[in-house]
Design a protein around this motif. Sequence first.
Motif, PDB file in Angstrom:
ATOM      1  N   ARG A   1      -7.155  -9.921   2.062  1.00  0.00           N
ATOM      2  CA  ARG A   1      -6.735  -8.529   2.238  1.00  0.00           C
ATOM      3  C   ARG A   1      -5.459  -8.219   1.469  1.00  0.00           C
ATOM      4  NH1 ARG A   1      -3.081  -5.636   3.756  1.00  0.00           N
ATOM      5  NH2 ARG A   1      -1.875  -7.539   4.123  1.00  0.00           N
ATOM      6  N   GLN A   2      -5.406  -7.068   0.883  1.00  0.00           N
ATOM      7  CA  GLN A   2      -4.156  -6.579   0.303  1.00  0.00           C
ATOM      8  C   GLN A   2      -4.243  -5.053   0.254  1.00  0.00           C
ATOM      9  OE1 GLN A   2      -4.813  -6.231  -4.457  1.00  0.00           O
ATOM     10  NE2 GLN A   2      -4.018  -8.207  -3.856  1.00  0.00           N
ATOM     11  N   CYS A   3      -3.104  -4.390   0.134  1.00  0.00           N
ATOM     12  CA  CYS A   3      -3.094  -2.957  -0.140  1.00  0.00           C
ATOM     13  C   CYS A   3      -3.141  -2.837  -1.656  1.00  0.00           C
ATOM     14  CB  CYS A   3      -1.829  -2.295   0.411  1.00  0.00           C
ATOM     15  SG  CYS A   3      -1.813  -2.249   2.205  1.00  0.00           S
TER      16      CYS A   3
ATOM     17  N   PRO B   1      -0.115  -6.274   6.895  1.00  0.00           N
ATOM     18  CA  PRO B   1       0.697  -5.320   6.145  1.00  0.00           C
ATOM     19  C   PRO B   1       1.833  -4.777   7.002  1.00  0.00           C
ATOM     20  CG  PRO B   1      -1.325  -4.275   6.900  1.00  0.00           C
ATOM     21  CD  PRO B   1      -1.409  -5.709   7.324  1.00  0.00           C
ATOM     22  N   SER B   2       2.911  -4.343   6.372  1.00  0.00           N
ATOM     23  CA  SER B   2       3.971  -3.625   7.086  1.00  0.00           C
ATOM     24  C   SER B   2       4.527  -2.592   6.126  1.00  0.00           C
ATOM     25  CB  SER B   2       5.077  -4.591   7.549  1.00  0.00           C
ATOM     26  OG  SER B   2       5.616  -5.297   6.454  1.00  0.00           O
ATOM     27  N   SER B   3       5.025  -1.509   6.691  1.00  0.00           N
ATOM     28  CA  SER B   3       5.541  -0.413   5.883  1.00  0.00           C
ATOM     29  C   SER B   3       6.629  -0.932   4.933  1.00  0.00           C
ATOM     30  CB  SER B   3       6.103   0.621   6.859  1.00  0.00           C
ATOM     31  OG  SER B   3       6.640   1.694   6.184  1.00  0.00           O
TER      32      SER B   3
ATOM     33  N   SER C   1       1.606  -9.430  -2.538  1.00  0.00           N
ATOM     34  CA  SER C   1       3.020  -9.438  -2.129  1.00  0.00           C
ATOM     35  C   SER C   1       3.285 -10.757  -1.399  1.00  0.00           C
ATOM     36  CB  SER C   1       3.291  -8.250  -1.218  1.00  0.00           C
ATOM     37  OG  SER C   1       2.423  -8.291  -0.113  1.00  0.00           O
TER      38      SER C   1
ATOM     39  N   SER D   1       2.957  -1.372  12.298  1.00  0.00           N
ATOM     40  CA  SER D   1       2.997  -2.676  11.607  1.00  0.00           C
ATOM     41  C   SER D   1       2.889  -3.824  12.614  1.00  0.00           C
ATOM     42  CB  SER D   1       4.300  -2.816  10.799  1.00  0.00           C
ATOM     43  OG  SER D   1       4.435  -1.747   9.882  1.00  0.00           O
TER      44      SER D   1
ATOM     45  N   ARG E   1       5.528 -13.222   1.643  1.00  0.00           N
ATOM     46  CA  ARG E   1       5.984 -13.159   3.029  1.00  0.00           C
ATOM     47  C   ARG E   1       7.109 -14.166   3.239  1.00  0.00           C
ATOM     48  NH1 ARG E   1       2.959  -9.471   2.490  1.00  0.00           N
ATOM     49  NH2 ARG E   1       1.371  -8.745   3.964  1.00  0.00           N
TER      50      ARG E   1
ATOM     51  N   GLU F   1       4.014  11.370   6.864  1.00  0.00           N
ATOM     52  CA  GLU F   1       5.422  10.949   6.863  1.00  0.00           C
ATOM     53  C   GLU F   1       6.373  12.148   6.796  1.00  0.00           C
ATOM     54  OE1 GLU F   1       4.676   6.586   4.790  1.00  0.00           O
ATOM     55  OE2 GLU F   1       5.404   8.219   3.559  1.00  0.00           O
TER      56      GLU F   1
ATOM     57  N   ASN G   1       6.561  -3.369   3.202  1.00  0.00           N
ATOM     58  CA  ASN G   1       6.603  -4.841   3.345  1.00  0.00           C
ATOM     59  C   ASN G   1       7.946  -5.310   3.919  1.00  0.00           C
ATOM     60  OD1 ASN G   1       5.551  -7.455   3.255  1.00  0.00           O
ATOM     61  ND2 ASN G   1       6.125  -7.789   1.122  1.00  0.00           N
TER      62      ASN G   1
ATOM     63  N   ASN H   1       0.229   7.951   2.722  1.00  0.00           N
ATOM     64  CA  ASN H   1       0.727   8.454   4.003  1.00  0.00           C
ATOM     65  C   ASN H   1       1.647   9.668   3.923  1.00  0.00           C
ATOM     66  OD1 ASN H   1      -0.533   6.849   5.911  1.00  0.00           O
ATOM     67  ND2 ASN H   1       0.887   5.150   5.591  1.00  0.00           N
TER      68      ASN H   1
ATOM     69  N   LEU I   1       8.643  -4.541  -1.818  1.00  0.00           N
ATOM     70  CA  LEU I   1       7.558  -4.095  -2.699  1.00  0.00           C
ATOM     71  C   LEU I   1       7.759  -4.714  -4.078  1.00  0.00           C
ATOM     72  CD1 LEU I   1       7.951  -0.427  -1.482  1.00  0.00           C
ATOM     73  CD2 LEU I   1       6.012  -1.921  -0.923  1.00  0.00           C
TER      74      LEU I   1
ATOM     75  N   PHE J   1      -2.719   2.910   1.172  1.00  0.00           N
ATOM     76  CA  PHE J   1      -2.237   4.048   1.969  1.00  0.00           C
ATOM     77  C   PHE J   1      -1.830   5.221   1.083  1.00  0.00           C
ATOM     78  CE2 PHE J   1      -1.422   0.556   4.927  1.00  0.00           C
ATOM     79  CZ  PHE J   1      -1.793   1.107   6.135  1.00  0.00           C
TER      80      PHE J   1
ATOM     81  N   ARG K   1      -2.964  -0.802  -4.848  1.00  0.00           N
ATOM     82  CA  ARG K   1      -2.505   0.519  -5.278  1.00  0.00           C
ATOM     83  C   ARG K   1      -3.048   0.944  -6.648  1.00  0.00           C
ATOM     84  NH1 ARG K   1       2.000  -1.796  -3.094  1.00  0.00           N
ATOM     85  NH2 ARG K   1       2.522  -1.001  -1.012  1.00  0.00           N
TER      86      ARG K   1
HETATM   87  C1  LIG Z   1       2.264   1.411   8.891  1.00  0.00           C
HETATM   88  C2  LIG Z   1       2.194   1.198   7.407  1.00  0.00           C
HETATM   89  C3  LIG Z   1       2.475   2.243   6.538  1.00  0.00           C
HETATM   90  C4  LIG Z   1       2.367   2.051   5.153  1.00  0.00           C
HETATM   91  N1  LIG Z   1       2.586   3.116   4.303  1.00  0.00           N
HETATM   92  C5  LIG Z   1       2.363   2.974   2.982  1.00  0.00           C
HETATM   93  C6  LIG Z   1       2.423   4.097   2.103  1.00  0.00           C
HETATM   94  O1  LIG Z   1       2.658   5.224   2.515  1.00  0.00           O
HETATM   95  N2  LIG Z   1       2.187   3.883   0.785  1.00  0.00           N
HETATM   96  C7  LIG Z   1       1.871   2.658   0.289  1.00  0.00           C
HETATM   97  O2  LIG Z   1       1.655   2.530  -0.922  1.00  0.00           O
HETATM   98  N3  LIG Z   1       1.806   1.573   1.107  1.00  0.00           N
HETATM   99  C8  LIG Z   1       2.034   1.716   2.425  1.00  0.00           C
HETATM  100  N4  LIG Z   1       1.914   0.624   3.260  1.00  0.00           N
HETATM  101  C9  LIG Z   1       1.499  -0.663   2.703  1.00  0.00           C
HETATM  102  C10 LIG Z   1       2.647  -1.653   2.582  1.00  0.00           C
HETATM  103  O3  LIG Z   1       3.547  -1.270   1.580  1.00  0.00           O
HETATM  104  C11 LIG Z   1       2.045  -3.041   2.310  1.00  0.00           C
HETATM  105  O4  LIG Z   1       1.342  -3.435   3.443  1.00  0.00           O
HETATM  106  C12 LIG Z   1       3.110  -4.083   2.000  1.00  0.00           C
HETATM  107  O5  LIG Z   1       3.723  -3.790   0.784  1.00  0.00           O
HETATM  108  C13 LIG Z   1       2.546  -5.494   1.950  1.00  0.00           C
HETATM  109  O6  LIG Z   1       1.514  -5.587   1.009  1.00  0.00           O
HETATM  110  P1  LIG Z   1       0.068  -6.114   1.398  1.00  0.00           P
HETATM  111  O7  LIG Z   1      -0.454  -5.225   2.489  1.00  0.00           O
HETATM  112  O8  LIG Z   1      -0.745  -5.970   0.125  1.00  0.00           O
HETATM  113  O9  LIG Z   1       0.197  -7.520   1.840  1.00  0.00           O
HETATM  114  C14 LIG Z   1       2.021   0.788   4.641  1.00  0.00           C
HETATM  115  C15 LIG Z   1       1.755  -0.271   5.539  1.00  0.00           C
HETATM  116  C16 LIG Z   1       1.819  -0.069   6.899  1.00  0.00           C
HETATM  117  C17 LIG Z   1       1.484  -1.186   7.838  1.00  0.00           C
END
Ligand SMILES: Cc1cc2nc3c(=O)[nH]c(=O)nc-3n(C[C@H](O)[C@H](O)[C@H](O)COP(=O)(O)O)c2cc1C
Length: 366
Positions: free
Chosen positions: A156-158, A64-66, A356, A104, A358, A322, A68, A318, A238, A316, A160
Amino acid sequence: MHHRRRFMLDVMASVLSSAPLAAHAAAVPTYDEAARATWRHTDKSLTEKSALQRELVHYATLAPSSHNTQCWKFKLEPQSITIVADLARRCPVVDPDDHHLYASLGCAAENLVQAAAANGLRGDVRFDLAGQGAVRVELDAAPAMRSPLFEAIPQRQCTRGEYDGKPVSVEDLKRLEKAGMGNGVRVLLFTDRPKLDGVLEYVVQGNTAQVNDRTFVDELKAWIRFSESEVLDRRDGLYARSSGNPTLPRWLGSRVFNLVFTAKAENKKYVKQMRSTAGVAVFVSETNDKAHWVEAGRCYERFALQAAALGIRNAFLNQPVEVAALRPQFASFLGIGVQRPDLIVRFGRGPALPPSLRRPVEAVLV
Ligand SMILES: Cc1cc2nc3c(=O)[nH]c(=O)nc-3n(C[C@H](O)[C@H](O)[C@H](O)COP(=O)(O)O)c2cc1C
């Protein structure tokens, strides 16, 4: 008013999804094809060094990255891979001190270490302070070990969406806690309702501040990929569907976003999400510097991979870390004194969302 907006959104989505997409000629993959090609394990054993290193980079980019942003570049050397920050992909509004950017890089380093171990290489991660700072992963021969965390990388995925509201077992909580602990970084797990409600109050305060900040909204919008063609073209950012929203052409998506992205609507969503959540994890650094932010990213990534291995999702929240003015108050709510709360995550079980994308490995090599 809210119903009118929702109705408009639904009508536009259904009109657009039934229209033939002439732009998608035969050679362009569909989103589903691109997602399958991205979220995969290696299907052959790689013995040639440069092919193996490229595959390790592929695994690292699945981190994951902030927003993406995929804010990383990889330098391949005979015995190491160095991950450097791609400063062109900074998010100066939401992440003015580059905390999330370095976290990230830590997430990418952890995937790299797990994938290296599966391929008979032990990865030793060091933060190199020279210049803007880089994450160097030394690679030495070792017995191959496919860990459950490695196996979980493509899952793995974030996520939401909403979860099922059921608790996570004590054994699973222990596994998550163990995975999330690191060197100078620890994870705090909360599952009791009053504490989760307390976290939610900070999320709502932080979210209200962010949504009412024009510069935050503009930066966020620039990273949203409203349509399938946009996400296929850019392969970062995103993707609307990954957050449970319909796809729309950018001109229309951008207008609809202006209508529906309000503090009230977003806060309502967070209240519902938090009610469906089994618990919250907060990652805390002992020392507030880049090396610890990278370590916090590694800890989070192990936590997320362990969660995926157990069928547990996470996302997340955050906002309280933040919004700089809120961070010290949130730290005292947690009782951690002057230590920095790095990352806030909710977790629980629930359905997956579309993943998402890459950028390809070639695009991230130095
Ligand atoms: C350091 C960091 C901070 C992040 N902050 C947020 C956040 O505040 N809200 C959120 O919805 N996702 C957050 N993300 C998730 C990213 O948006 C997500 O990793 C990216 O869209 C890629 O999706 P994936 O993790 O499902 O592959 C964060 C990810 C990282 C690594």
